[in-house]
Motif scaffolding. Structure first.
Motif, PDB file in Angstrom:
ATOM      1  N   SER A 259       0.849  -1.183   0.000  1.00  0.00           N
ATOM      2  CA  SER A 259       0.000   0.000   0.000  1.00  0.00           C
ATOM      3  C   SER A 259       0.885   1.234   0.000  1.00  0.00           C
TER       4      SER A 259
ATOM      5  N   ARG B  21       5.686   1.102  10.775  1.00  0.00           N
ATOM      6  CA  ARG B  21       4.340   0.555  10.532  1.00  0.00           C
ATOM      7  C   ARG B  21       3.258   1.609  10.356  1.00  0.00           C
TER       8      ARG B  21
ATOM      9  N   LEU C 299      -1.341   2.531   6.248  1.00  0.00           N
ATOM     10  CA  LEU C 299      -1.827   3.157   5.022  1.00  0.00           C
ATOM     11  C   LEU C 299      -3.193   2.598   4.650  1.00  0.00           C
TER      12      LEU C 299
ATOM     13  N   ALA D   4      15.113  -6.907   4.736  1.00  0.00           N
ATOM     14  CA  ALA D   4      15.647  -6.843   6.096  1.00  0.00           C
ATOM     15  C   ALA D   4      15.317  -5.512   6.783  1.00  0.00           C
ATOM     16  N   VAL D   5      15.230  -4.431   6.023  1.00  0.00           N
ATOM     17  CA  VAL D   5      14.902  -3.150   6.674  1.00  0.00           C
ATOM     18  C   VAL D   5      13.489  -3.219   7.240  1.00  0.00           C
TER      19      VAL D   5
ATOM     20  N   THR E 130      12.601  -2.477  11.011  1.00  0.00           N
ATOM     21  CA  THR E 130      11.853  -1.280  11.419  1.00  0.00           C
ATOM     22  C   THR E 130      10.408  -1.586  11.811  1.00  0.00           C
ATOM     23  N   ASP E 131       9.765  -2.517  11.098  1.00  0.00           N
ATOM     24  CA  ASP E 131       8.339  -2.765  11.355  1.00  0.00           C
ATOM     25  C   ASP E 131       8.113  -3.926  12.317  1.00  0.00           C
TER      26      ASP E 131
ATOM     27  N   THR F 158      19.192 -10.334   3.289  1.00  0.00           N
ATOM     28  CA  THR F 158      20.030  -9.355   3.986  1.00  0.00           C
ATOM     29  C   THR F 158      21.470  -9.497   3.541  1.00  0.00           C
TER      30      THR F 158
ATOM     31  N   VAL G 288      23.025 -11.725  -3.962  1.00  0.00           N
ATOM     32  CA  VAL G 288      21.699 -12.354  -4.023  1.00  0.00           C
ATOM     33  C   VAL G 288      20.901 -11.717  -5.156  1.00  0.00           C
TER      34      VAL G 288
ATOM     35  N   GLY H 152       7.290  -6.108   0.352  1.00  0.00           N
ATOM     36  CA  GLY H 152       8.065  -4.902   0.600  1.00  0.00           C
ATOM     37  C   GLY H 152       9.457  -5.193   1.130  1.00  0.00           C
ATOM     38  N   GLY H 153      10.195  -4.120   1.407  1.00  0.00           N
ATOM     39  CA  GLY H 153       9.878  -2.728   1.084  1.00  0.00           C
ATOM     40  C   GLY H 153      10.347  -2.369  -0.319  1.00  0.00           C
TER      41      GLY H 153
ATOM     42  N   GLN I 274      13.919  -4.604  -7.163  1.00  0.00           N
ATOM     43  CA  GLN I 274      14.652  -5.709  -7.807  1.00  0.00           C
ATOM     44  C   GLN I 274      13.696  -6.680  -8.497  1.00  0.00           C
TER      45      GLN I 274
HETATM   46  N1  LIG Z   1       3.264   0.113   2.752  1.00  0.00           N
HETATM   47  C1  LIG Z   1       3.623  -1.136   2.644  1.00  0.00           C
HETATM   48  O1  LIG Z   1       2.860  -1.966   2.108  1.00  0.00           O
HETATM   49  C2  LIG Z   1       4.955  -1.546   3.171  1.00  0.00           C
HETATM   50  C3  LIG Z   1       5.337  -2.891   3.100  1.00  0.00           C
HETATM   51  C4  LIG Z   1       6.610  -3.237   3.564  1.00  0.00           C
HETATM   52  C5  LIG Z   1       7.479  -2.277   4.044  1.00  0.00           C
HETATM   53  N2  LIG Z   1       7.067  -0.985   4.102  1.00  0.00           N
HETATM   54  C6  LIG Z   1       7.999   0.056   4.568  1.00  0.00           C
HETATM   55  O2  LIG Z   1       9.128   0.031   3.739  1.00  0.00           O
HETATM   56  C7  LIG Z   1      10.255   0.509   4.474  1.00  0.00           C
HETATM   57  C8  LIG Z   1      11.433  -0.380   4.225  1.00  0.00           C
HETATM   58  O3  LIG Z   1      11.694  -0.424   2.851  1.00  0.00           O
HETATM   59  P1  LIG Z   1      13.154  -0.295   2.281  1.00  0.00           P
HETATM   60  O4  LIG Z   1      13.043  -0.139   0.809  1.00  0.00           O
HETATM   61  O5  LIG Z   1      13.889   0.743   3.070  1.00  0.00           O
HETATM   62  O6  LIG Z   1      13.844  -1.698   2.659  1.00  0.00           O
HETATM   63  P2  LIG Z   1      13.463  -3.241   2.408  1.00  0.00           P
HETATM   64  O7  LIG Z   1      13.206  -3.482   0.954  1.00  0.00           O
HETATM   65  O8  LIG Z   1      12.464  -3.695   3.407  1.00  0.00           O
HETATM   66  O9  LIG Z   1      14.846  -3.941   2.834  1.00  0.00           O
HETATM   67  C9  LIG Z   1      16.034  -3.617   2.178  1.00  0.00           C
HETATM   68  C10 LIG Z   1      17.135  -4.451   2.776  1.00  0.00           C
HETATM   69  O10 LIG Z   1      16.991  -5.806   2.364  1.00  0.00           O
HETATM   70  C11 LIG Z   1      18.287  -6.377   2.138  1.00  0.00           C
HETATM   71  N3  LIG Z   1      18.425  -6.638   0.708  1.00  0.00           N
HETATM   72  C12 LIG Z   1      17.611  -6.235  -0.315  1.00  0.00           C
HETATM   73  N4  LIG Z   1      18.061  -6.719  -1.478  1.00  0.00           N
HETATM   74  C13 LIG Z   1      19.161  -7.460  -1.201  1.00  0.00           C
HETATM   75  C14 LIG Z   1      20.067  -8.233  -1.977  1.00  0.00           C
HETATM   76  N5  LIG Z   1      19.903  -8.362  -3.316  1.00  0.00           N
HETATM   77  N6  LIG Z   1      21.075  -8.859  -1.348  1.00  0.00           N
HETATM   78  C15 LIG Z   1      21.243  -8.772   0.001  1.00  0.00           C
HETATM   79  N7  LIG Z   1      20.433  -8.046   0.797  1.00  0.00           N
HETATM   80  C16 LIG Z   1      19.405  -7.402   0.204  1.00  0.00           C
HETATM   81  C17 LIG Z   1      19.304  -5.355   2.631  1.00  0.00           C
HETATM   82  O11 LIG Z   1      19.390  -5.628   4.015  1.00  0.00           O
HETATM   83  P3  LIG Z   1      20.632  -5.316   4.973  1.00  0.00           P
HETATM   84  O12 LIG Z   1      20.563  -3.834   5.191  1.00  0.00           O
HETATM   85  O13 LIG Z   1      20.332  -6.106   6.208  1.00  0.00           O
HETATM   86  O14 LIG Z   1      21.881  -5.779   4.276  1.00  0.00           O
HETATM   87  C18 LIG Z   1      18.551  -4.052   2.363  1.00  0.00           C
HETATM   88  O15 LIG Z   1      19.045  -2.983   3.124  1.00  0.00           O
HETATM   89  C19 LIG Z   1       9.831   0.538   5.924  1.00  0.00           C
HETATM   90  O16 LIG Z   1       9.624   1.880   6.297  1.00  0.00           O
HETATM   91  C20 LIG Z   1       8.510  -0.188   5.958  1.00  0.00           C
HETATM   92  O17 LIG Z   1       7.641   0.334   6.908  1.00  0.00           O
HETATM   93  C21 LIG Z   1       5.843  -0.619   3.685  1.00  0.00           C
END
Ligand SMILES: NC(=O)c1ccc[n+]([C@@H]2O[C@H](COP(=O)([O-])OP(=O)(O)OC[C@H]3O[C@@H](n4cnc5c(N)ncnc54)[C@H](OP(=O)(O)O)[C@@H]3O)[C@@H](O)[C@H]2O)c1
Length: 229
Positions: free
Chosen positions: A12, A25, A28, A51-52, A56-57, A87, A135, A156-157, A163
């Motif tokens: 969302s 969290r 939305l 992993a983020v 965070t959530d 991660t 990865v 997400g995220g 990717q």
């Molecule tokens: N509205 C929604 O539906 C929704 C859904 C989900 C999340 N969210 C929000 O999205 C935000 C987080 O999103 P984001 O984009 O910052 O991060 P994310 O996509 O949740 O996580 C990114 C992390 O995943 C790991 N990663 C991703 N691709 C990788 C790869 N190819 N190889 C190794 N590790 C990989 C890394 O972790 P490491 O840093 O550990 O190396 C990277 O820092 C949060 O604020 C959350 O609340 C919203």
């Protein structure tokens, strides 16, 4: 080459395309849509977040409805789908909800150089999978298919979304638009920069729009494998 699972990306966003704000969290969606997402989860074999999002959530990523959990167990499945994360830093808390809730297997994909560290930190609570030098989501999907995952939900995220979408690995996009703005360019976006298969010359196919209270669900068919269920 192993087939990848049917891949459904669900999230969302705010009207201005953000996944959240600086607080964990941000809600939305609304209750009716959370229940719809619960139904989609119950229909899947595995759910993935980056992993983020785990950090965070602190999501549980379970099927909330007891009736849906029972329906899964009556089919010989775990009550909730397998959980997947990826991660590089491997800086995840083994006590987080991702690892401590639900009886289904938890898989952590990481790059080869990080496997030993990830096993030391998370080995007791998850299966650590060597994702290779870096990865790649195509290989991750193929590995899941080899483990029996046929229907796969990505929740997400934005870094993870980017990717899967840029590599043309998504069969269905379920995008919910919430009726407000975040208005903060440092907040996480639906996707980051990338070369996506859909552009002004190659438009995605909008398969359905559905109003759910004050939000709208947009379903896009992103591959010929799209199933209109
Ligand atoms: N509205 C929604 O539906 C929704 C859904 C989900 C999340 N969210 C929000 O999205 C935000 C987080 O999103 P984001 O984009 O910052 O991060 P994310 O996509 O949740 O996580 C990114 C992390 O995943 C790991 N990663 C991703 N691709 C990788 C790869 N190819 N190889 C190794 N590790 C990989 C890394 O972790 P490491 O840093 O550990 O190396 C990277 O820092 C949060 O604020 C959350 O609340 C919203």
């Amino acid at each position: 080459m192993p087939e990848r699972p049917y891949t459904l990306l669900s999230c969302s966003v705010s009207i201005d395309g953000y996944l959240g704000d600086q607080t964990p969290r941000l809600a939305l969606s609304n209750a009716a849509d959370f229940d719809r997402v619960d139904e989609v989860r119950a229909s899947c074999d595995a759910i993935m977040v980056g992993a983020v999002t785990v950090r965070t959530d602190n999501p549980r990523l379970l099927v909330r409805s007891e009736a849906r959990r029972e329906e899964r167990t009556s089919r010989g499945l775990p009550s909730t789908p397998m959980k997947i994360t990826v991660t590089d830093r491997a800086d995840l808390d083994a006590r987080s909800n991702f690892f401590t809730t639900g009886e289904a297997e938890k898989l952590v994909y990481t790059s080869s150089p990080r496997v030993a560290d990830a096993r030391a930190r998370l080995g007791p609570v998850a299966t650590i999978v060597d994702g290779g030098r870096r990865v790649r989501m195509r290989r991750l999907g193929e590995d899941l298919a080899a483990r029996g995952v046929e229907r796969f939900m990505v929740e997400g995220g934005g870094i993870v979304h980017t990717q899967f979408l840029a590599d043309d690995l998504v069969d269905e996009l379920q995008l919910v638009v919430a009726p407000f703005f975040v208005g903060d360019s440092s907040a996480p976006r639906f996707v980051s920069d990338g070369r996506f298969p859909w552009n002004a010359r190659r438009r995605a196919r909008l398969a359905e729009t559905r109003q759910i209270g004050d939000v709208v669900l947009l379903r896009y068919a992103l591959s010929p494998r799209f199933r209109d269920e």
